[in-house]
Design an enzyme around this catalytic site. Structure first.
Site, PDB file in Angstrom:
ATOM      1  N   MET A 156      -1.870  -2.258   1.693  1.00  0.00           N
ATOM      2  CA  MET A 156      -0.952  -1.662   2.651  1.00  0.00           C
ATOM      3  C   MET A 156      -0.508  -2.742   3.638  1.00  0.00           C
ATOM      4  SD  MET A 156      -2.897   1.946   3.470  1.00  0.00           S
ATOM      5  CE  MET A 156      -4.375   1.089   3.997  1.00  0.00           C
ATOM      6  N   GLU A 202       5.931   3.532  -3.918  1.00  0.00           N
ATOM      7  CA  GLU A 202       4.705   4.346  -3.867  1.00  0.00           C
ATOM      8  C   GLU A 202       4.259   4.732  -5.280  1.00  0.00           C
ATOM      9  OE1 GLU A 202       3.270   4.429  -1.158  1.00  0.00           O
ATOM     10  OE2 GLU A 202       4.789   4.241   0.421  1.00  0.00           O
ATOM     11  N   ALA A 203       4.354   3.775  -6.196  1.00  0.00           N
ATOM     12  CA  ALA A 203       4.085   4.054  -7.610  1.00  0.00           C
ATOM     13  C   ALA A 203       2.623   4.362  -7.886  1.00  0.00           C
ATOM     14  CB  ALA A 203       4.543   2.869  -8.464  1.00  0.00           C
ATOM     15  N   GLY A 251       0.037  -4.929  -3.857  1.00  0.00           N
ATOM     16  CA  GLY A 251      -0.602  -5.557  -2.706  1.00  0.00           C
ATOM     17  C   GLY A 251      -1.289  -4.489  -1.885  1.00  0.00           C
TER      18      GLY A 251
END
Length: 246
Positions: free
Chosen positions: A11, A87-88, A9
């Site tokens: 931020m 945080e991938a 998605g």
């Protein structure tokens, strides 16, 4: 069967909050897991949510090998049934392939969370590889909003309040209401004379992204004495009491 699931998605749509909730739910059912993060806004080795939640995690660096991370823990007697990977988007394609191997050969569930595209609307390499390899890609249903109220679909970067579309792909900052900046400082590659610049991020609808209009810019155009609609809390609006009494 274990799965590689990518929750994506823009931020400010609750990805880290969901990551923490999923970790809690799995641990509550007796499963063992490892939390990973990379370049979290709250600092090193942390998963944090804008709701104020935060928890320790393993920091993912360029030489991190997820296969080795799981093997070391299992050979030490620790139970590893799942991985939470926040945080991938910052992971390398090779690291994403390691995650897929962990799922396929070790039967470990991997839940990855990240944004899909950067401030230039280009895919992050890690996110692209996740989309290519994941068993499921789920777009989060909590919609981030543009300052105008429309659904936000783009991640914009601001430097000293001004939207920019050039620069390094990774510069850590945060999303803050109205200004589009949380005051975090970094050296801007688009700056002048190497001076430090305030780098921030803001979610925008496609229309205002293409027009380069941030909340800060809209406020300037409207005038300081004319706040944007989202700057006013309707619950605290002075006229609300009179409306209720009527």
């Amino acid at each position: 069967m274990a799965e590689l699931v990518f929750f994506s998605g823009t931020m400010d749509c609750g990805k880290s909050t969901l990551a923490l909730q999923m970790d809690h739910n799995h641990r509550a059912r007796g499963r063992g897991g490892v939390r990973f993060s990379c370049n979290d806004r709250a600092g090193y080795s942390t998963i944090s949510s804008r709701l104020g939640l935060h928890i320790d995690a393993v920091e993912v660096e360029g030489n991190t090998d997820f296969w080795d991370e799981v093997v070391v823990r299992r050979t030490s007697g620790l139970r590893v049934d799942y991985l939470i990977c926040d945080e991938a988007q910052f992971y390398t394609p090779a690291q994403v392939e390691q995650l897929a191997r962990v799922v396929d050969e070790m039967e470990v569930d991997v839940f990855a969370f990240g944004i899909t595209s950067d401030f230039r609307t280009r895919l992050f390499p890690g996110s692209q590889r996740l989309i290519e390899l994941a068993d499921k890609v789920q777009v989060l249903q909590v919609e981030a909003l543009c300052w105008c109220g429309r659904r936000a679909t783009q991640n914009a970067r601001t430097v000293n309040g001004i939207m920019v579309v050039e620069g390094k792909q990774v510069m850590v900052g945060d999303v803050a209401p109205s200004t589009g900046s949380d005051g975090a400082t970094a050296t801007s590659d688009a700056g002048v004379d190497g001076r430090e610049a305030v780098v921030g991020y803001e979610t925008l609808c496609r229309r205002h992204y293409m027009r380069r209009v941030t909340a800060h810019g809209a406020n300037l155009m409207a005038g300081a004495d004319q706040p944007l609609p989202f700057d006013i809390d309707a619950c605290l609006w002075p006229g609300a009491g009179e409306l209720h009494r009527s």
